[in-house]
Design an enzyme around this catalytic site. Structure first.
Site, PDB file in Angstrom:
ATOM      1  CG  HIS A   1       1.472  -8.206  -0.276  1.00  0.00           C
ATOM      2  ND1 HIS A   1       1.030  -8.423   1.015  1.00  0.00           N
ATOM      3  CD2 HIS A   1       0.577  -7.359  -0.846  1.00  0.00           C
ATOM      4  CE1 HIS A   1      -0.092  -7.746   1.216  1.00  0.00           C
ATOM      5  NE2 HIS A   1      -0.386  -7.088   0.101  1.00  0.00           N
TER       6      HIS A   1
ATOM      7  CD  GLU B   1       3.436 -10.646   2.445  1.00  0.00           C
ATOM      8  OE1 GLU B   1       2.213 -10.398   2.448  1.00  0.00           O
ATOM      9  OE2 GLU B   1       4.307  -9.781   2.166  1.00  0.00           O
TER      10      GLU B   1
ATOM     11  CB  CYS C   1      -0.276  -4.208   2.080  1.00  0.00           C
ATOM     12  SG  CYS C   1      -1.731  -3.916   1.040  1.00  0.00           S
TER      13      CYS C   1
END
EC number: 6.3.5.3
Length: 217
Positions: A194, A196, A86
């Site tokens: 994302h 994660e 990002c």
């Protein structure tokens, strides 16, 4: 195996990355304050999401001058692996480690949703655990995630097999549905989604694990 996670003033996903890597996958992880130049002992560096330095001029425009990124350029030249997520992707384009730019979403609105992706290329070691055309679902959360580049750059990305991920439904208007790209050698990957946030089934999915698990061989 050890990962460094860069922390800029305004970063807000650094702890998420550390939790995903160390908490879910037991990969030793340490924070790298933006003023450090010491990347010794690291196998990979992650530039996390957030709003580095407030993104007041342009996303990533101030962060590119951080001392840690001077060392990062040398780290990449030595073959070190870098993942920009990002805002981290935006920083990598500002730094010149990846081509193109990330601009305002076509809708001009912030987008926060799950995005369906296709693995376009697994040439990068970050995606070595996936097959081409694999489907992934990863969260996105950005206001300036629309990837843009010149026709010449797009042709070069295609020739280099450097388009790593594409959106299936292109939520932000990115050229050629691009969600993530690599540099020519493949050791640097930038993506807007994302991974994660998709490493634990308790919070909704594990499609992001593969990128971090690739560090384990």
């Amino acid at each position: 195996m050890s990962i460094g996670v860069v922390v800029f003033p305004g970063s807000n996903c650094d702890r998420d990355v550390r939790w995903a890597a160390q908490g879910c996958l037991n990969i030793p992880t340490r924070f790298l304050w933006h003023e450090t130049r010491d990347l010794n002992g690291l196998d990979a560096v992650v530039l996390p999401g957030g709003f580095s330095y407030g993104d007041y001029l342009r996303c990533g425009a101030i962060a590119r001058f951080a001392p840690v990124l001077e060392s990062l350029v040398e780290f990449v030249a030595r073959g070190g692996r870098v993942l920009g997520i990002c805002n981290g992707f935006q920083v990598l384009t500002e730094l010149g480690l990846l081509p193109g730019a990330l601009t305002r979403n076509r809708s001009l609105h912030f987008i926060c949703e799950d995005a369906l992706l296709t693995v376009e290329s697994n040439r990068t070691p970050w995606l070595m655990g996936h097959q081409r055309k694999d489907s992934l679902t990863l969260p996105i959360a950005h206001g300036e995630g629309r990837y843009q580049c010149s026709d010449e750059t797009l042709c070069q990305l295609q020739d280099d097999d450097a388009i790593a991920l594409r959106y299936v439904n292109n939520p932000n208007g990115s050229v050629a549905d691009i969600a993530g790209i690599t540099n020519k050698t493949g050791n640097v990957l930038g993506l807007m989604p994302h991974p994660e946030r998709a490493c634990d089934p308790v919070i909704g999915g594990v499609d992001g694990r593969g990128l971090l698990q690739s560090l384990l061989g």
